[in-house]
Write a protein that holds these residues in place. Structure first.
Motif, PDB file in Angstrom:
ATOM      1  N   ASP A 192       0.829  -1.207   0.000  1.00  0.00           N
ATOM      2  CA  ASP A 192       0.000   0.000   0.000  1.00  0.00           C
ATOM      3  C   ASP A 192       0.861   1.253   0.000  1.00  0.00           C
ATOM      4  O   ASP A 192       0.567   2.234  -0.705  1.00  0.00           O
ATOM      5  CB  ASP A 192      -0.929   0.004   1.220  1.00  0.00           C
ATOM      6  CG  ASP A 192      -2.044  -1.027   1.118  1.00  0.00           C
ATOM      7  OD1 ASP A 192      -2.256  -1.577   0.013  1.00  0.00           O
ATOM      8  OD2 ASP A 192      -2.701  -1.291   2.146  1.00  0.00           O
ATOM      9  N   ASN A 239       2.435   1.717  -3.531  1.00  0.00           N
ATOM     10  CA  ASN A 239       1.449   2.218  -4.496  1.00  0.00           C
ATOM     11  C   ASN A 239       1.101   3.678  -4.234  1.00  0.00           C
ATOM     12  O   ASN A 239       0.949   4.472  -5.166  1.00  0.00           O
ATOM     13  CB  ASN A 239       0.180   1.362  -4.439  1.00  0.00           C
ATOM     14  CG  ASN A 239       0.304   0.094  -5.267  1.00  0.00           C
ATOM     15  OD1 ASN A 239       0.873   0.097  -6.359  1.00  0.00           O
ATOM     16  ND2 ASN A 239      -0.233  -1.008  -4.752  1.00  0.00           N
ATOM     17  N   GLY A 272      -2.755  -5.744  -4.814  1.00  0.00           N
ATOM     18  CA  GLY A 272      -2.117  -4.479  -5.173  1.00  0.00           C
ATOM     19  C   GLY A 272      -0.665  -4.606  -5.590  1.00  0.00           C
ATOM     20  O   GLY A 272      -0.070  -3.644  -6.092  1.00  0.00           O
ATOM     21  N   THR A 325       0.926  -3.758  -9.298  1.00  0.00           N
ATOM     22  CA  THR A 325       1.197  -2.398  -9.762  1.00  0.00           C
ATOM     23  C   THR A 325       2.388  -1.759  -9.059  1.00  0.00           C
ATOM     24  O   THR A 325       2.675  -0.584  -9.287  1.00  0.00           O
ATOM     25  CB  THR A 325      -0.046  -1.509  -9.564  1.00  0.00           C
ATOM     26  OG1 THR A 325      -0.436  -1.554  -8.174  1.00  0.00           O
ATOM     27  CG2 THR A 325      -1.196  -1.975 -10.446  1.00  0.00           C
ATOM     28  N   CYS A 326       3.098  -2.553  -8.222  1.00  0.00           N
ATOM     29  CA  CYS A 326       4.223  -1.914  -7.517  1.00  0.00           C
ATOM     30  C   CYS A 326       5.388  -2.854  -7.224  1.00  0.00           C
ATOM     31  O   CYS A 326       6.297  -2.464  -6.494  1.00  0.00           O
ATOM     32  CB  CYS A 326       3.746  -1.300  -6.197  1.00  0.00           C
ATOM     33  SG  CYS A 326       3.302  -2.524  -4.942  1.00  0.00           S
TER      34      CYS A 326
END
Length: 394
Positions: free
Chosen positions: A192, A195, A225, A228-229
């Motif tokens: 988190d 991102n 998530g 994307t990271c």
């Protein structure tokens, strides 16, 4: 006049394991009859499993016939191996495309090479204690390093806070050197944060096969998530004994994009420019690791190393010495007794018990006062080392 890469002048004069080797060499020369119990460098001691050996022989035979001969392999990896690795992830519930897997000659190579696709202005956050190559690769690249300290207080598993500022985040779980493993909840905090800040996590999963605790993540892509990271880099060196055979893999999701640049596409371009692929023979052998037979056999070997860990953990428990690792990792990170420094304790073990560990200070300032044991030695040497620890420190 030619100018060399002056970043090399900022490196330490010699590598940690070279210093250890020199000390051991000097001791052996002075004590030629001593049997040294080597629990320092994390090289494996068991041979390749039967499934892999059969794969090696079959692939070598293929190269002897025109109809089955293979020359240059695809730079990003043979389709058969990319699919086998992707299937391994999919079997754990991770959605992954075959073309998101890149075959390499080893995780150490990739951890340095991957820096090519990031601008040199990007800062790298490295949790200390750290695998020394993380630091050295970034120094060589002239990259600013942000050091995040960890300690016994947080189980050597720190989490991000708003004081941190870095574009690249190195996470290693199970960790080398501490053996500590991030939970899904802890990794979710990092995902988190990455991102939110547009950072990229370089996730070193070289020891994932040693995780035995239910619910602990083997891959960062088990975390929502992460696509994307994160980039994940893994290896068969410790999983399947490929330290002398050399094969690893890197996972780059197609969802990983920054400033309109797709990192999967960039890595394809990098590999097709800078490599000619891993040999057919090695890739065929690696494919056998992911078969049911191969998985059974490599875990039989892993269980030998895990039994070694239990032997050492039992001795440390009897001595009342704090440690982490061992349960889900092939490393045990112990606090040096009686307030000794890392190298001081290293010298005591070598000179008084003929045991070689790795001084924690060699992994960064936060490692001072700790020592790492590898569990990759023979069961006989490990049993003897445990006995000598009890005699020396009991």
């Amino acid at each position: 006049m030619l100018t060399p890469n002056m970043n090399y002048s900022h490196l330490k004069a010699s590598y940690l394991f070279y210093n250890i080797a020199q000390k051991v060499k000097a001791y052996q020369a002075a004590n030629p009859d001593a049997h040294i119990l080597r629990l320092g460098i994390g090289d494996v001691s068991l041979p390749l499993c039967d499934a892999v050996i059969k794969g090696l022989h079959k692939a070598a035979d293929d190269q002897a016939n025109a109809s089955t001969f293979n020359g240059y392999m695809p730079e990003c990896g043979a389709p058969f191996l990319r699919k086998s690795i992707a299937d391994y992830y999919r079997g754990r519930g991770v959605e992954l495309g075959d073309d998101e897997v890149f075959v390499s000659s080893g995780a150490s190579d990739e951890l340095g090479d991957i820096l090519d696709i990031f601008d040199s202005s990007n800062r790298s956050l490295i949790i200390e204690p750290a695998y020394p190559a993380y630091v050295d690769a970034n120094i060589m690249a002239g990259r600013e390093i942000v050091h995040l300290p960890s300690s016994r207080d947080n189980g050597f598993l720190p989490l991000p806070d708003e004081d941190i500022s870095a574009e690249l985040i190195y996470l290693c779980s199970p960790n080398n050197p501490t053996g500590a493993v991030f939970s899904k909840e802890q990794l979710k905090v990092w995902v988190d944060w990455a991102n939110e800040h547009g950072s990229v996590i370089l996730f070193d999963a070289a020891y994932e096969a040693f995780i035995e605790e239910e619910g602990m993540p083997h891959s960062i892509f088990e975390i929502e998530g992460a696509r994307t990271c994160a980039i994940e880099i893994c290896s068969l060196s410790k999983t399947a004994g490929f330290t002398g055979t050399r094969l690893g893999y890197t996972v780059i999701p197609k969802d990983l994009v920054r400033n309109g640049m797709n990192f999967n596409d960039m890595w394809v371009r990098n590999r097709t420019t800078k490599t000619n692929g891993v040999s057919y023979i090695i890739q065929r052998a690696a494919c056998e690791v992911f078969t049911p037979e191969g998985q059974q056999q490599i875990h039989e070997n892993i269980n030998v190393y895990k039994n070694n860990a239990r032997t050492l953990m039992k001795a440390l428990d009897k001595l009342g010495i704090w440690y982490t690792g061992g349960k889900n990792a092939p490393y045990i990170w112990m606090e040096c007794p009686n307030g000794m420094g890392s190298w001081e304790f290293f010298d005591k073990l070598l000179n008084e018990a003929q045991i070689v560990g790795t001084p924690g200070e060699g992994f960064g300032k936060c490692g001072e006062g700790y020592l790492r044991f590898s569990t990759f030695g023979s069961p006989e040497d490990t049993e003897k080392a445990a006995e000598k620890l009890l005699e020396l420190l009991g």
